[in-house]
Design a protein around this motif. Structure first.
Motif, PDB file in Angstrom:
ATOM      1  N   SER A 146       1.118  -1.328   0.008  1.00 41.55           N
ATOM      2  CA  SER A 146      -0.269  -0.197   0.236  1.00 41.55           C
ATOM      3  C   SER A 146       0.817   1.435   0.439  1.00 41.55           C
ATOM      4  CB  SER A 146      -0.818   0.170   1.370  1.00 41.55           C
ATOM      5  OG  SER A 146      -0.175  -0.092   1.942  1.00 41.55           O
ATOM      6  N   SER A 147       2.083   1.338   0.650  1.00 41.43           N
ATOM      7  CA  SER A 147       2.635   2.553   1.253  1.00 41.43           C
ATOM      8  C   SER A 147       3.770   2.728  -0.555  1.00 41.43           C
ATOM      9  CB  SER A 147       4.273   1.885   1.245  1.00 41.43           C
ATOM     10  OG  SER A 147       3.568   2.001   2.988  1.00 41.43           O
ATOM     11  N   PHE A 148       3.811   1.455  -1.087  1.00 43.86           N
ATOM     12  CA  PHE A 148       4.617   1.797  -2.264  1.00 43.86           C
ATOM     13  C   PHE A 148       3.688   2.302  -3.659  1.00 43.86           C
ATOM     14  CE2 PHE A 148       5.780  -0.300  -6.881  1.00 43.86           C
ATOM     15  CZ  PHE A 148       7.344   0.630  -7.072  1.00 43.86           C
ATOM     16  N   LEU A 149       2.711   1.744  -3.786  1.00 43.56           N
ATOM     17  CA  LEU A 149       1.832   2.615  -4.259  1.00 43.56           C
ATOM     18  C   LEU A 149       1.153   3.708  -3.918  1.00 43.56           C
ATOM     19  CD1 LEU A 149      -0.972  -1.434  -5.286  1.00 43.56           C
ATOM     20  CD2 LEU A 149       0.924  -0.055  -6.498  1.00 43.56           C
ATOM     21  N   PHE A 150       1.000   4.071  -2.945  1.00 44.23           N
ATOM     22  CA  PHE A 150       0.731   5.749  -2.506  1.00 44.23           C
ATOM     23  C   PHE A 150       2.111   6.393  -3.154  1.00 44.23           C
ATOM     24  CE2 PHE A 150       1.683   8.797  -0.039  1.00 44.23           C
ATOM     25  CZ  PHE A 150       0.371   9.255  -0.360  1.00 44.23           C
ATOM     26  N   GLY A 151       3.515   5.441  -3.446  1.00 50.42           N
ATOM     27  CA  GLY A 151       4.388   6.561  -3.487  1.00 50.42           C
ATOM     28  C   GLY A 151       4.457   6.046  -5.159  1.00 50.42           C
ATOM     29  N   LEU A 152       3.791   5.318  -6.261  1.00 50.09           N
ATOM     30  CA  LEU A 152       3.791   5.462  -7.452  1.00 50.09           C
ATOM     31  C   LEU A 152       2.730   6.628  -8.127  1.00 50.09           C
ATOM     32  CD1 LEU A 152       3.598   1.874  -7.830  1.00 50.09           C
ATOM     33  CD2 LEU A 152       5.648   3.876  -8.792  1.00 50.09           C
ATOM     34  N   LEU A 153       1.553   6.911  -6.426  1.00 47.99           N
ATOM     35  CA  LEU A 153       0.897   7.885  -7.641  1.00 47.99           C
ATOM     36  C   LEU A 153       1.579   9.280  -7.516  1.00 47.99           C
ATOM     37  CD1 LEU A 153      -2.110   8.226  -8.152  1.00 47.99           C
ATOM     38  CD2 LEU A 153      -2.924   8.681  -5.568  1.00 47.99           C
ATOM     39  N   HIS A 154       2.480   9.089  -6.932  1.00 48.17           N
ATOM     40  CA  HIS A 154       3.468  10.802  -6.730  1.00 48.17           C
ATOM     41  C   HIS A 154       4.078  10.956  -7.604  1.00 48.17           C
ATOM     42  CE1 HIS A 154       0.723  10.216  -2.788  1.00 48.17           C
ATOM     43  NE2 HIS A 154       0.588  11.821  -3.247  1.00 48.17           N
ATOM     44  N   GLY A 155       4.676  11.624  -7.881  1.00 46.01           N
ATOM     45  CA  GLY A 155       5.945  12.551  -8.603  1.00 46.01           C
ATOM     46  C   GLY A 155       7.221  11.755  -7.982  1.00 46.01           C
ATOM     47  N   ARG A 156       7.125  11.628  -6.784  1.00 49.23           N
ATOM     48  CA  ARG A 156       8.340  11.240  -6.380  1.00 49.23           C
ATOM     49  C   ARG A 156       8.406  10.597  -5.209  1.00 49.23           C
ATOM     50  NH1 ARG A 156       7.311  16.625  -6.381  1.00 49.23           N
ATOM     51  NH2 ARG A 156       8.782  18.585  -7.063  1.00 49.23           N
ATOM     52  N   TRP A 157       8.401   9.394  -6.313  1.00 48.88           N
ATOM     53  CA  TRP A 157       8.070   7.893  -5.664  1.00 48.88           C
ATOM     54  C   TRP A 157       8.731   7.154  -4.001  1.00 48.88           C
ATOM     55  CZ3 TRP A 157      10.343   4.293  -5.134  1.00 48.88           C
ATOM     56  CH2 TRP A 157      12.526   3.968  -5.737  1.00 48.88           C
ATOM     57  N   PHE A 158       9.921   8.141  -4.335  1.00 45.64           N
ATOM     58  CA  PHE A 158      10.525   7.965  -3.205  1.00 45.64           C
ATOM     59  C   PHE A 158      10.225   7.962  -1.707  1.00 45.64           C
ATOM     60  CE2 PHE A 158      14.714   7.392  -0.199  1.00 45.64           C
ATOM     61  CZ  PHE A 158      14.266   6.424  -0.152  1.00 45.64           C
ATOM     62  N   ALA A 159      10.127   9.123  -1.620  1.00 45.08           N
ATOM     63  CA  ALA A 159       9.778  10.344  -0.925  1.00 45.08           C
ATOM     64  C   ALA A 159       8.236   9.506  -1.104  1.00 45.08           C
ATOM     65  CB  ALA A 159       9.702  11.579  -1.296  1.00 45.08           C
ATOM     66  N   GLY A 160       7.575   9.532  -1.376  1.00 42.50           N
ATOM     67  CA  GLY A 160       6.288   9.236  -1.549  1.00 42.50           C
ATOM     68  C   GLY A 160       5.795   7.599  -0.670  1.00 42.50           C
ATOM     69  N   THR A 161       6.908   7.119  -0.740  1.00 39.27           N
ATOM     70  CA  THR A 161       6.417   5.099  -0.322  1.00 39.27           C
ATOM     71  C   THR A 161       7.289   5.933   1.014  1.00 39.27           C
ATOM     72  OG1 THR A 161       7.251   4.413  -2.443  1.00 39.27           O
ATOM     73  CG2 THR A 161       7.423   2.820  -0.723  1.00 39.27           C
TER      74      THR A 161
END
Length: 567
Positions: free
Chosen positions: A508-523
């Protein structure tokens, strides 16, 4: 037309014998096949004759016409996701329902409406996409007629497939699966857009693979890897990132990942994970076949067909064939599947508990509303999103509609949630130097400055409200409240709030990160918000932490001129 036949014509209860109902009902596959063929022919005719991207550079409202194809493509991928996830349940619902019948005159009227609307759409396309169409003083009215005719064409076709009440019944039967399929298509589209930036990494291998397919057909092959150019002396193409095949690879990975999760009890693990690289390899090879076919068609003298709708339509066909074929093959292969296959009744029983009361839709639709509006505005109004207010209004409408479903959103003061929100803001800013585009801040600042004072104030207001209020609520409902528990059990409401497993936390955290342009910070942010949710078992803590982070980001943008945080 074949029709769905009721099990008991005398009026006895169909539910009393569902197994015989499934066997007795006959779905009109031949009729649907004719309608699908008609739809494909209509799409091909428009694609081969018109290309909205071929019109000259325009500004203002005309940009949405220039980029209309992107919007249709995005909507198509969302529709494919819905069909692939909810389709099996829909088929079972149709097979086990009392059936429907319609007079031949009704079908003829709907088909006639489709053809008349399509004729109007074709005529409007010829005028609007012509040399002087967009410069005409009647261009706005013509554009409205063009869009209306296109929607009417699709509407008549959809109602010819199934009556309106059956469409409504299907969506009500599994709103969660429909929303999950739409989310899958949207995420896959976003991942594909991000992956296009890496096109040059594998471009040379695609060129050589495509040339291998062309070698038996042509002796005058021209290949220039430096500029991604391939073809023959008669017809050559430059392979752009949009045609790189990454979009299909992203779609197939997301599709197979969802399929592996949904069928985790019927497949053998870890060997079933082999389906992911197999799907990527098949999509990669099919992309080379698609490009080779395009070049062959152009070299044989059919340039208009080659550069028209062939290559995009072929990509969709390959994706559907490979995706559906892999799922069917996996369930029928003893290497991937466990011997015991659940009956349709068991599969239906497993789906209904979570979807019967619409809980899935309540948790997913606010986020889906934001994604759908953002996809539409990005496709039709590329660049600066001056219509950000539409995201806020769409999400607010969904939240208000389902407000009685959000019992766990009882806001209380939690200093831990506030501290987590501040901490996420700190590392978000620290990681900003590694952001995807260092120039996005100056571009956004200039775009906002170009607005009128009233428009600028309205845009900033809705941007702040969306960042601080609607986005945190919608995203936390979808990713922490729903997805993190749905990964544990099909009936996600049976999972205690805040309960997490390693898989549900990371996925769920990884998919949340993918939804944002900054995927690492988003994760990392997703992991932090999940911890806030887990600590007290209250979703409101994750919402508060998320809102605190976005509030500080908004303050940094407006007070410290750090526009790249919103870029």
């Amino acid at each position: 037309m074949a029709s769905i036949i009721p099990v008991n014509p005398s009026g006895a209860s169909v539910a009393a014998n569902e197994s015989s109902a499934v066997r007795a009902h006959t779905l009109p596959y031949s009729y649907w096949g004719v309608l699908c063929s008609l739809f494909v022919i209509e799409v091909l005719a428009v694609s081969f004759n018109f290309d909205s991207r071929s019109v000259r550079a325009v500004e203002g409202w005309q940009q949405w016409i220039r980029h209309a194809g992107w919007g249709v493509r995005a909507c198509g991928e969302v529709a494919i996701g819905v069909l692939l996830v909810a389709g099996p349940t829909w088929l079972f619902e149709l097979q086990s329902s009392p059936g429907f019948s319609r007079r031949p005159r009704t079908n003829a009227a709907l088909l006639a409406g489709n053809l008349l609307a399509y004729a109007a759409f074709f005529a409007c396309s010829a005028k609007l996409l012509g040399a002087d169409g967009l410069s005409s003083p009647y261009a706005p009215l013509l554009a409205i007629a063009w869009a209306s005719a296109g929607l009417a064409t699709f509407g008549f076709w959809a109602f010819a497939i199934l009556p309106g009440y059956l469409w409504l019944r299907l969506f009500k039967s599994c709103p969660g699966a429909s929303a999950l399929g739409a989310l899958m298509g949207a995420v896959a589209y976003g991942v594909a857009i991000c992956a296009r930036d890496q096109w040059q990494t594998l471009a040379v291998y695609t060129l050589y693979t495509t040339r291998l397919f062309l070698w038996p057909l042509f002796s005058d092959i021209v290949c220039n890897p430096a500029i991604c150019q391939l073809g023959t002396t008669k017809f050559q193409v430059e392979i752009a990132p949009v045609c790189s095949g990454y979009e299909g690879m992203a779609l197939i990975v997301v599709l197979m990942a969802c399929y592996l999760f949904v069928s985790r009890r019927e497949l053998r693990f870890p060997r079933a994970l082999v389906l992911l690289p197999i799907g990527m390899a098949l999509m990669w090879i099919s992309n080379a076949v698609r490009i080779a076919s395009l070049i062959a068609i152009g070299s044989w003298g059919y340039e208009e067909i080659a550069v028209g709708g062939f290559h995009s339509l072929a990509g969709w066909v390959f994706f559907l064939v490979i995706g559906v074929g892999m799922m069917v093959a996996a369930r029928r292969s003893s290497f991937f599947a466990i011997d015991v296959v659940p009956s349709p009744e068991v599969a239906r029983t497993e789906v209904e508990p979570a979807t019967a009361v619409g809980a899935d839709a309540a948790y997913l639709l606010p986020a889906m509303a934001i994604i759908a509006v953002s996809m539409f505005t990005t496709a039709f109004f590329p660049g600066f999103d001056r219509w950000y207010a539409a995201r806020v209004l769409a999400a607010s409408a969904a939240l208000l509609f389902y407000r009685k479903r959000y019992a766990e959103l009882r806001f209380t003061i939690s200093w831990q949630a506030v501290a987590i929100g501040v901490g996420v803001f700190a590392f978000w800013v620290a990681l900003e130097r590694f952001g995807p585009d260092s120039n996005s801040g100056s571009t956004l600042r200039a775009a906002v400055a170009s607005l009128t004072p009233l428009s600028r104030a309205a845009w900033v207001f809705f941007r702040v409200v969306g960042s601080v209020v609607t986005v945190p609520i919608a995203e936390e409902l979808a990713f922490r409240g729903y997805l993190s528990r749905r990964l544990i059990a099909a009936d996600f409401e049976s999972v205690p709030p805040g309960k997490l497993t390693a898989v549900s936390l990371l996925v769920s955290s990884f998919l949340f990160g993918l939804l944002h342009g900054r995927w690492f910070a988003g994760t990392l942010a997703g992991l932090a918000y999940a911890f806030a949710y887990h600590k007290r078992g209250r979703l409101s803590d994750a919402v508060v932490a998320h809102g605190i982070t976005n509030s500080l980001i908004a303050a940094a943008v407006l007070a410290a001129d750090c526009w790249s945080l919103w870029g």
